[in-house]
Design a protein around this motif. Structure first.
Motif, PDB file in Angstrom:
ATOM      1  N   ALA A  11       0.836  -1.207   0.000  1.00  0.00           N
ATOM      2  CA  ALA A  11       0.000   0.000   0.000  1.00  0.00           C
ATOM      3  C   ALA A  11       0.866   1.249   0.000  1.00  0.00           C
ATOM      4  N   LEU A  12       1.948   1.226   0.809  1.00  0.00           N
ATOM      5  CA  LEU A  12       2.849   2.381   0.834  1.00  0.00           C
ATOM      6  C   LEU A  12       3.544   2.575  -0.504  1.00  0.00           C
ATOM      7  N   LEU A  13       3.964   1.469  -1.119  1.00  0.00           N
ATOM      8  CA  LEU A  13       4.608   1.574  -2.427  1.00  0.00           C
ATOM      9  C   LEU A  13       3.638   2.094  -3.482  1.00  0.00           C
ATOM     10  N   GLU A  14       2.401   1.628  -3.414  1.00  0.00           N
ATOM     11  CA  GLU A  14       1.409   2.091  -4.383  1.00  0.00           C
ATOM     12  C   GLU A  14       1.139   3.579  -4.208  1.00  0.00           C
ATOM     13  N   GLU A  15       1.043   4.020  -2.955  1.00  0.00           N
ATOM     14  CA  GLU A  15       0.818   5.451  -2.730  1.00  0.00           C
ATOM     15  C   GLU A  15       2.013   6.265  -3.213  1.00  0.00           C
ATOM     16  N   ALA A  16       3.236   5.740  -3.007  1.00  0.00           N
ATOM     17  CA  ALA A  16       4.437   6.433  -3.484  1.00  0.00           C
ATOM     18  C   ALA A  16       4.431   6.534  -5.008  1.00  0.00           C
ATOM     19  N   ARG A  17       4.001   5.452  -5.689  1.00  0.00           N
ATOM     20  CA  ARG A  17       3.933   5.488  -7.150  1.00  0.00           C
ATOM     21  C   ARG A  17       2.932   6.540  -7.615  1.00  0.00           C
ATOM     22  N   LEU A  18       1.757   6.549  -6.971  1.00  0.00           N
ATOM     23  CA  LEU A  18       0.735   7.522  -7.357  1.00  0.00           C
ATOM     24  C   LEU A  18       1.192   8.946  -7.083  1.00  0.00           C
ATOM     25  N   THR A  19       1.867   9.150  -5.953  1.00  0.00           N
ATOM     26  CA  THR A  19       2.345  10.489  -5.614  1.00  0.00           C
ATOM     27  C   THR A  19       3.369  10.970  -6.623  1.00  0.00           C
ATOM     28  N   ALA A  20       4.234  10.050  -7.072  1.00  0.00           N
ATOM     29  CA  ALA A  20       5.238  10.429  -8.071  1.00  0.00           C
ATOM     30  C   ALA A  20       4.601  10.836  -9.395  1.00  0.00           C
ATOM     31  N   ARG A  21       3.430  10.260  -9.688  1.00  0.00           N
ATOM     32  CA  ARG A  21       2.730  10.588 -10.937  1.00  0.00           C
ATOM     33  C   ARG A  21       1.594  11.580 -10.707  1.00  0.00           C
ATOM     34  N   MET A  22       1.639  12.312  -9.598  1.00  0.00           N
ATOM     35  CA  MET A  22       0.543  13.230  -9.265  1.00  0.00           C
ATOM     36  C   MET A  22       0.366  14.297 -10.353  1.00  0.00           C
ATOM     37  N   PRO A  23      -0.846  14.444 -10.902  1.00  0.00           N
ATOM     38  CA  PRO A  23      -1.065  15.461 -11.933  1.00  0.00           C
ATOM     39  C   PRO A  23      -0.932  16.868 -11.368  1.00  0.00           C
ATOM     40  N   GLU A  24      -0.679  17.808 -12.247  1.00  0.00           N
ATOM     41  CA  GLU A  24      -0.634  19.211 -11.853  1.00  0.00           C
ATOM     42  C   GLU A  24      -2.046  19.674 -11.468  1.00  0.00           C
ATOM     43  N   PRO A  25      -2.148  20.776 -10.693  1.00  0.00           N
ATOM     44  CA  PRO A  25      -3.475  21.247 -10.269  1.00  0.00           C
ATOM     45  C   PRO A  25      -4.460  21.438 -11.416  1.00  0.00           C
ATOM     46  N   ALA A  26      -4.012  22.019 -12.519  1.00  0.00           N
ATOM     47  CA  ALA A  26      -4.925  22.256 -13.653  1.00  0.00           C
ATOM     48  C   ALA A  26      -5.464  20.940 -14.199  1.00  0.00           C
ATOM     49  N   GLN A  41     -18.929  15.834  -4.414  1.00  0.00           N
ATOM     50  CA  GLN A  41     -18.903  14.391  -4.637  1.00  0.00           C
ATOM     51  C   GLN A  41     -17.499  13.818  -4.426  1.00  0.00           C
ATOM     52  N   VAL A  42     -16.492  14.527  -4.954  1.00  0.00           N
ATOM     53  CA  VAL A  42     -15.113  14.072  -4.768  1.00  0.00           C
ATOM     54  C   VAL A  42     -14.749  14.102  -3.292  1.00  0.00           C
ATOM     55  N   ALA A  43     -15.131  15.184  -2.599  1.00  0.00           N
ATOM     56  CA  ALA A  43     -14.821  15.307  -1.173  1.00  0.00           C
ATOM     57  C   ALA A  43     -15.445  14.163  -0.378  1.00  0.00           C
ATOM     58  N   ALA A  44     -16.683  13.819  -0.724  1.00  0.00           N
ATOM     59  CA  ALA A  44     -17.367  12.736  -0.010  1.00  0.00           C
ATOM     60  C   ALA A  44     -16.676  11.399  -0.261  1.00  0.00           C
ATOM     61  N   ALA A  45     -16.184  11.199  -1.484  1.00  0.00           N
ATOM     62  CA  ALA A  45     -15.558   9.928  -1.829  1.00  0.00           C
ATOM     63  C   ALA A  45     -14.212   9.735  -1.133  1.00  0.00           C
ATOM     64  N   VAL A  46     -13.455  10.807  -0.981  1.00  0.00           N
ATOM     65  CA  VAL A  46     -12.107  10.671  -0.419  1.00  0.00           C
ATOM     66  C   VAL A  46     -12.039  11.036   1.053  1.00  0.00           C
ATOM     67  N   GLY A  47     -13.151  11.518   1.610  1.00  0.00           N
ATOM     68  CA  GLY A  47     -13.200  11.779   3.042  1.00  0.00           C
ATOM     69  C   GLY A  47     -12.593  13.086   3.487  1.00  0.00           C
ATOM     70  N   VAL A  48     -12.739  14.146   2.681  1.00  0.00           N
ATOM     71  CA  VAL A  48     -12.254  15.471   3.061  1.00  0.00           C
ATOM     72  C   VAL A  48     -13.368  16.481   2.817  1.00  0.00           C
ATOM     73  N   GLY A  49     -13.117  17.753   3.103  1.00  0.00           N
ATOM     74  CA  GLY A  49     -14.079  18.796   2.855  1.00  0.00           C
ATOM     75  C   GLY A  49     -14.000  19.310   1.419  1.00  0.00           C
ATOM     76  N   TYR A  71      -7.651  10.033  -3.210  1.00  0.00           N
ATOM     77  CA  TYR A  71      -7.761  11.082  -4.232  1.00  0.00           C
ATOM     78  C   TYR A  71      -6.890  10.743  -5.442  1.00  0.00           C
ATOM     79  N   LEU A  72      -5.656  10.281  -5.190  1.00  0.00           N
ATOM     80  CA  LEU A  72      -4.770   9.944  -6.299  1.00  0.00           C
ATOM     81  C   LEU A  72      -5.273   8.726  -7.060  1.00  0.00           C
ATOM     82  N   ARG A  73      -5.862   7.768  -6.348  1.00  0.00           N
ATOM     83  CA  ARG A  73      -6.466   6.620  -7.031  1.00  0.00           C
ATOM     84  C   ARG A  73      -7.595   7.079  -7.938  1.00  0.00           C
ATOM     85  N   LEU A  74      -8.391   8.014  -7.440  1.00  0.00           N
ATOM     86  CA  LEU A  74      -9.485   8.555  -8.249  1.00  0.00           C
ATOM     87  C   LEU A  74      -8.943   9.251  -9.490  1.00  0.00           C
TER      88      LEU A  74
END
Length: 512
Positions: A11-26, A41-49, A71-74
């Motif tokens: 799980a940690l490796l997968e999150e690291a992979r996703l973080t490395a490929r994190m898209p730009e804000p736009a 809807q996005v906030a509800a799915a990932v558990g944030v405001g 969020y990165l998985r989404l």
């Protein structure tokens, strides 16, 4: 290594992979909009405001745990569904040197493009220190300029033609700040209201279409759901508040068996010249105020630390709290006492909503009583609009439910605002907030609003026969000339809730 440890590492490796490929804000914004998803809807799915998602999309902040992984998985899933259009880089549109294939840019072992003696780029002709694999000058990728940028200089014999002035386009109208704010508020309200429909849909699916089971589940989750709505409506607000402030002893309930020390002015009025026992010739209509507590969310609430003051020092139009007063006598038996049905004389603690009503009625417009004597107060800076966004969201959703004859959503909304108010005091059912001062003020505001309707009926020539609780008003005469009939928040309807208030009845006149 055990299976659980292996799963955690993966799980940690997968999150690291996703973080490395994190898209730009736009790109984050583009993916959400391409999928037709709201921020709520996005906030509800990932558990944030919702505001957190907005911050991630405009680059204010980068995604952080605990919502980052979801969020990165989404985003990764949305990128597969809605891939970005192929980039049309300037290097790709530039014409290559005629008669030869353009080689690749050379890269060193450090991962950087190889540099050397500056020369003209093979693609665009602009001087560059970067080199191709064959040693000739070549910009790396998109650093190339289009051929027009490398056009030969003009000679004196061939003067450059004068540029033709292009017609200036009319500037697009820039929306004013209030317009932008209104548009943003409307969008936020629409996104927040979507959470209500989403919850109803979820419970109906879970109950396999059983309306009664879905209703019970929605009422059960009403408190956490309304607190989430409250947080969403406060996401972009200017005022901050404390959910668990230090409160004076007067706002603390002495014990479970003893009543609160704040008098909310709950009415229990019956006109002394009419008798319920001697029913006869006078026609009476029992009216019901729609969503009385929902309307009362618009009231002056203290948002800072409550401070003690004596006399009138704490009384200010922009402050709110509780006040110890000695009220003046009420000499109008044909109208309900604005302090409600109170038997004990002497000083009492009232809320700011009640005090504002008494001060209004003692002013030149009404002149119905003398102003109360104010002994001491616990108040802070206040605003009338603190809960207004929540009120508007619930009101709009309620109106939609009425139009669509959606009983499930209607009852769900009713449970949300009623439980929100009743549990914001000292309640074991809502651990997210403890504001007994707000609860007392909202209750008092509902009673003050009901008194205003009674006075309006009296001024129109109707007799006020009874006024009870939060929403019950009995009057004689043609009430439809005074109030609009319907189920809307600003309307009144005939009450059919019990035998005593069965809509329309006749009553006799008591001996005077």
């Amino acid at each position: 290594m055990g299976d659980e440890q292996f799963d955690s590492v993966e799980a940690l490796l997968e999150e690291a992979r996703l973080t490395a490929r994190m898209p730009e804000p736009a790109e984050r914004l583009r993916l959400r909009q391409a999928a037709g998803l709201s921020r709520a809807q996005v906030a509800a799915a990932v558990g944030v405001g919702r505001q957190t998602v907005a911050n991630w999309e405009d680059g204010t902040t980068d995604p952080q745990p605990p919502g980052r992984f979801k969020y990165l998985r989404l985003l990764e899933g949305l990128a597969q569904i809605h891939p970005a259009a192929p980039a049309q880089g300037l290097a790709e549109t530039a014409a290559p040197v005629a008669g030869s294939a353009v080689p690749e840019t050379a890269w060193g072992p450090d991962g950087l493009a190889v540099q050397g003696e500056p020369g003209s780029c093979l693609r665009c002709g602009v001087t560059t220190p970067y080199k191709a694999t064959d040693g000739r000058s070549l910009h790396p990728g998109a650093m190339c300029q289009p051929p027009a940028a490398a056009s030969p200089p003009q000679t004196a014999a061939t003067p450059a033609p004068a540029p033709t002035a292009a017609p200036s386009a009319a500037p697009a109208p820039v929306p004013s700040r209030p317009q932008r704010r209104a548009k943003s508020a409307a969008r936020a309200q629409a996104e927040t209201a979507g959470l209500i429909g989403q919850a109803v849909h979820e419970e109906l699916e879970r109950a396999q279409g059983d309306a009664d089971a879905a209703m019970k589940a929605l009422v059960k989750r009403a408190i956490p759901d309304v607190m989430r709505l409250f947080d969403e409506t406060r996401a972009t607000a200017r005022y901050t508040y404390t959910a668990y402030p230090a409160l004076p002893d007067i706002l603390k309930k002495p014990s479970k068996k003893e009543p609160d020390q704040i008098w909310e002015a709950r009415p229990n009025f019956h006109h002394p010249h009419y008798s319920l026992k001697s029913r006869g010739s006078v026609a009476v209509t029992a009216l019901d105020v729609n969503a009385a507590y929902l309307s009362a969310l618009k009231t002056w609430l203290p948002i800072g630390k409550l401070e003690h003051s004596t006399g009138t020092d704490g009384v200010d139009p922009k402050r709110s709290g509780v006040h110890l007063i000695t009220p003046s006598p009420w000499h109008h038996p044909h109208l309900p006492d604005p302090l409600g049905d109170r038997d004990q004389p002497g000083p009492l603690w009232v809320t700011n909503a009640t005090l504002r009503l008494l001060l209004r009625l003692s002013g030149p417009k009404y002149g119905l009583l003398d102003p109360p004597v104010i002994h001491e107060s616990w108040t802070s800076g206040a605003t009338e609009n603190f809960l207004d966004a929540l009120r508007k969201t619930l009101t709009a959703a309620r109106e939609t439910a009425i139009v669509e004859d959606d009983t499930i959503t209607f009852e769900y909304i009713k449970a949300m605002y009623s439980k929100f108010i009743s549990t914001m005091g000292e309640s074991i059912h809502n651990r997210q907030i403890m504001r007994p001062d707000w609860m007392h003020i909202i209750h008092s505001q509902a009673y003050a609003n009901l008194w205003g309707k009674a006075y309006k009926a009296h001024q129109a020539g109707l007799d006020v026969i009874a006024m009870m609780g939060t929403d019950e008003l009995h009057v004689t005469g043609d009430w439809r000339k005074v109030f609009s009939e319907g189920r809307g928040v600003a309307q009144m309807k005939i009450k059919h809730s019990d035998a005593k208030a069965s809509g329309e009845y006749t009553i006799g006149t008591a001996a005077r």
